[in-house]
Design an enzyme around this catalytic site. Structure first.
Site, PDB file in Angstrom:
ATOM      1  N   CYS A 196      16.645-112.311  10.840  1.00  0.00           N
ATOM      2  CA  CYS A 196      16.217-113.592   9.937  1.00  0.00           C
ATOM      3  C   CYS A 196      15.605-113.154   8.735  1.00  0.00           C
ATOM      4  O   CYS A 196      15.830-113.523   7.646  1.00  0.00           O
ATOM      5  CB  CYS A 196      15.109-114.531  10.923  1.00  0.00           C
ATOM      6  SG  CYS A 196      14.505-115.726   9.758  1.00  0.00           S
ATOM      7  N   ILE A 245      26.376-120.486   7.836  1.00  0.00           N
ATOM      8  CA  ILE A 245      26.285-119.430   7.160  1.00  0.00           C
ATOM      9  C   ILE A 245      27.721-119.308   6.087  1.00  0.00           C
ATOM     10  O   ILE A 245      27.181-119.158   4.904  1.00  0.00           O
ATOM     11  CB  ILE A 245      26.623-118.175   7.718  1.00  0.00           C
ATOM     12  CG1 ILE A 245      25.354-117.867   8.784  1.00  0.00           C
ATOM     13  CG2 ILE A 245      26.622-116.792   6.876  1.00  0.00           C
ATOM     14  CD1 ILE A 245      25.324-116.655  10.034  1.00  0.00           C
ATOM     15  N   GLY A 293      30.819-116.196  14.026  1.00  0.00           N
ATOM     16  CA  GLY A 293      29.728-116.419  14.909  1.00  0.00           C
ATOM     17  C   GLY A 293      28.881-114.844  15.102  1.00  0.00           C
ATOM     18  O   GLY A 293      29.178-114.197  14.313  1.00  0.00           O
ATOM     19  N   GLU A 331      38.018-123.360   7.790  1.00  0.00           N
ATOM     20  CA  GLU A 331      37.344-123.903   9.078  1.00  0.00           C
ATOM     21  C   GLU A 331      38.596-124.519   9.923  1.00  0.00           C
ATOM     22  O   GLU A 331      39.399-125.059   9.597  1.00  0.00           O
ATOM     23  CB  GLU A 331      36.266-124.860   8.962  1.00  0.00           C
ATOM     24  CG  GLU A 331      36.011-125.493  10.333  1.00  0.00           C
ATOM     25  CD  GLU A 331      35.323-124.515  11.159  1.00  0.00           C
ATOM     26  OE1 GLU A 331      35.719-124.556  12.364  1.00  0.00           O
ATOM     27  OE2 GLU A 331      34.520-123.849  10.966  1.00  0.00           O
ATOM     28  N   ASP A 365      18.395-114.969  20.746  1.00  0.00           N
ATOM     29  CA  ASP A 365      19.843-114.928  20.374  1.00  0.00           C
ATOM     30  C   ASP A 365      20.520-114.188  21.706  1.00  0.00           C
ATOM     31  O   ASP A 365      21.770-114.450  21.886  1.00  0.00           O
ATOM     32  CB  ASP A 365      20.296-114.137  19.290  1.00  0.00           C
ATOM     33  CG  ASP A 365      20.082-114.873  18.003  1.00  0.00           C
ATOM     34  OD1 ASP A 365      19.579-115.966  17.942  1.00  0.00           O
ATOM     35  OD2 ASP A 365      20.544-114.509  17.074  1.00  0.00           O
ATOM     36  N   HIS A 399       4.781-143.631  -3.920  1.00  0.00           N
ATOM     37  CA  HIS A 399       5.846-143.800  -4.790  1.00  0.00           C
ATOM     38  C   HIS A 399       5.825-143.445  -5.942  1.00  0.00           C
ATOM     39  O   HIS A 399       4.582-143.186  -6.541  1.00  0.00           O
ATOM     40  CB  HIS A 399       6.212-145.423  -4.839  1.00  0.00           C
ATOM     41  CG  HIS A 399       7.226-145.812  -6.124  1.00  0.00           C
ATOM     42  ND1 HIS A 399       8.594-145.675  -5.667  1.00  0.00           N
ATOM     43  CD2 HIS A 399       7.190-146.031  -7.351  1.00  0.00           C
ATOM     44  CE1 HIS A 399       9.307-146.198  -6.652  1.00  0.00           C
ATOM     45  NE2 HIS A 399       8.284-146.341  -7.663  1.00  0.00           N
ATOM     46  N   LYS A 404      13.340-102.712  10.817  1.00  0.00           N
ATOM     47  CA  LYS A 404      11.989-103.197  10.263  1.00  0.00           C
ATOM     48  C   LYS A 404      11.662-104.678  10.738  1.00  0.00           C
ATOM     49  O   LYS A 404      12.462-105.328  11.501  1.00  0.00           O
ATOM     50  CB  LYS A 404      12.416-103.341   8.928  1.00  0.00           C
ATOM     51  CG  LYS A 404      12.457-102.241   7.812  1.00  0.00           C
ATOM     52  CD  LYS A 404      12.920-102.947   6.354  1.00  0.00           C
ATOM     53  CE  LYS A 404      13.458-101.581   5.542  1.00  0.00           C
ATOM     54  NZ  LYS A 404      13.735-102.172   3.998  1.00  0.00           N
ATOM     55  N   LYS A 426      17.782-117.694   1.404  1.00  0.00           N
ATOM     56  CA  LYS A 426      17.199-118.700   0.826  1.00  0.00           C
ATOM     57  C   LYS A 426      16.602-117.953  -0.760  1.00  0.00           C
ATOM     58  O   LYS A 426      16.905-118.949  -1.488  1.00  0.00           O
ATOM     59  CB  LYS A 426      16.129-118.939   1.632  1.00  0.00           C
ATOM     60  CG  LYS A 426      16.403-119.585   3.052  1.00  0.00           C
ATOM     61  CD  LYS A 426      17.616-120.358   3.075  1.00  0.00           C
ATOM     62  CE  LYS A 426      18.095-120.456   4.395  1.00  0.00           C
ATOM     63  NZ  LYS A 426      18.720-119.495   4.955  1.00  0.00           N
TER      64      LYS A 426
END
Length: 459
Positions: free
Chosen positions: A39, A177, A264, A196, A304, A438, A34, A48
């Site tokens: 993304c 991610i 990655g 990590e 990419d 403000h 598609k 999101k």
């Protein structure tokens, strides 16, 4: 014969195709799935949507503070997924409309380059073109011993299709991610362990900003293991066990229902016919020049598949520059690596561009660091979003803005005023003396610029 044939209709490819058509070039874009690429279909957009719905779910805590106690036991995660797919569908339709509107031919099929002016589709059809733009994107990187089965061991694509939440999730890799899904899953009540191998999460971000975000994630309930390498993964039909080894040699077992592996992304360059046009790759990436031209005349590569940050907005700009060059136009702006915005959308958000403090120190560049806390922003306090900071790095002598790092509510929106200040070569006083409404979060930008001159009012 086309003037331009773009392979891949992701944010780099479809933008390049539309811009080419605007410049009067006869253009087609070839897509095997598609339009919108990773993304739109399985990346930026659905995640999101997940994040927004996670924030809504989390808001029940704030509702409880004013006497409203929603029943969260009836959460149907399949509906969360379905809602994200509605957004995806609308945007896919939108991209198709934009291509038609700009008279770009959308060709469905898998493409293989057979020469610098020819492309073969999987149905046997041939496309002839004067120029080729390779925009085939990337896929989740698979590491031996941690192969995806999309049941117990998930990729960033597979986790978007879950119909039911796991009770426990281990996430291997705390880049953008990994951190976003750590927030999402934790917000929905999943017990999350984030791993990590570097000494802090988001290892390509400013260390102070990363540590602040890590502290906030811990407060929300995410367990974080840094300086830890996943040595092995064992799975059953119902669980996974990951063996971690810390930098000091200690080992620890993490048990969970599922593992999300985000080590990655790998460039999609291995089966597109590069051998027919004498293009070699380095770690899967294609070498390009200033206008994204490859060593083969008439062949360009963007997004990419080249060695630049894997960001949708950057791929789009690269596509525009490539087709402007093809059309004989001088691009209005080249890409400056120090002006690329990095955005992380968990809660709170993190956004940045330019130099990190560690980089400036390593290069012995005299700099000044200015930090303005969100606690000094009236609106942030008013709506309960006072955790965060605006951090600016200035050249000590020239007063030039070298880098900006924001952690906190709306960081991904606020960062662009600072980027405009950098690209326009504005001094701190130029922004600091500009009246900001403000109460708004943008006052944090004004105050941080005033702080650079020792004039902050609210700190």
């Amino acid at each position: 014969m086309y003037d331009v044939a773009v392979i891949g209709a992701g944010p780099g490819g479809y933008v390049a195709a539309i811009r080419a058509a605007q410049l009067g070039l006869n253009t087609c874009v070839i897509e095997r799935d598609k339009p919108g690429g990773v993304c739109l279909n399985v990346g930026c957009i659905p995640t999101k949507s997940f994040i927004h719905q996670a924030e809504l779910f989390e808001s029940q805590k704030e509702l409880a503070e004013i006497g409203v106690t929603p029943d969260s036991k009836n959460l149907d995660f399949a509906k969360v997924v379905a809602k994200s797919q509605l957004a995806v569908g609308k945007l896919v339709d939108g991209v198709e409309h934009l291509l038609r509107k700009n008279h770009v031919e959308l060709v469905n099929g898998t493409a293989k380059i057979t020469g610098k002016n020819s492309i073969l589709l999987d149905d046997g059809a041939e496309i002839h073109t004067k120029n080729i733009i390779i925009a085939t994107g990337s896929r989740p990187m698979e590491v031996p011993g941690f192969e995806f089965d999309e049941k117990q061991v998930l990729s960033s694509t597979g986790i978007l299709s879950l119909s039911k939440l796991p009770k426990r999730l281990v996430i291997l890799g705390a880049g953008a991610i990994g951190c976003e899904f750590a927030y999402i899953m934790n917000a929905f009540g999943v017990d999350v362990q984030l791993v990590e191998m570097a000494d802090h999460i988001l290892p390509t971000e400013d260390e102070e900003a990363s540590e602040m975000l890590a502290d906030m994630l811990r407060e929300q309930g995410v367990t974080i293991h840094t300086s830890s390498r996943a040595r092995s993964l064992k799975k059953t039909k119902r669980s996974v066990t990951v063996m971690l080894e810390s930098s000091d040699g200690n080992q620890k077992e993490l048990k969970a229902d599922k593992a999300l592996c985000v080590f990655g992304r790998a460039a999609n360059t291995d089966a597109i016919g590069l051998e027919h046009i004498a293009i070699e790759t380095n770690r899967g990436c294609i070498a390009v020049g200033d206008f994204y031209q490859t060593q083969t005349p008439g062949v360009f590569a963007i997004g990419d598949v080249i060695d630049t940050p894997q960001l949708a907005h950057l791929a789009s700009r690269e596509g525009e520059i490539a087709v402007e060059y093809i059309a004989g136009h001088q691009p209005e702006r080249q890409v400056d690596p120090n002006e690329i915005v990095y955005a992380l959308y968990c809660n709170p958000q993190l956004a940045s561009f330019g130099q990190r403090e560690e980089q400036l120190a390593e290069r012995n560049i005299p700099y000044e660091s200015v930090v303005f806390p969100y606690a000094g922003i009236g609106k942030a306090v008013a709506i309960g979003k006072s955790d965060g900071m605006v951090k600016l790095l200035f050249d000590k002598q020239k007063r030039e803005l070298l880098g900006a790092h924001i952690v906190g509510h709306n960081a991904t929106e606020l960062i662009h005023e600072l980027l405009l200040a950098k690209t326009a070569e504005l001094l701190p006083i130029d922004i600091g003396s500009m009246i900001h409404a403000h109460p708004t979060f943008s006052e944090g930008i004004m105050e941080s610029m005033l702080a650079a001159d020792g004039r902050a009012i609210h700190y």
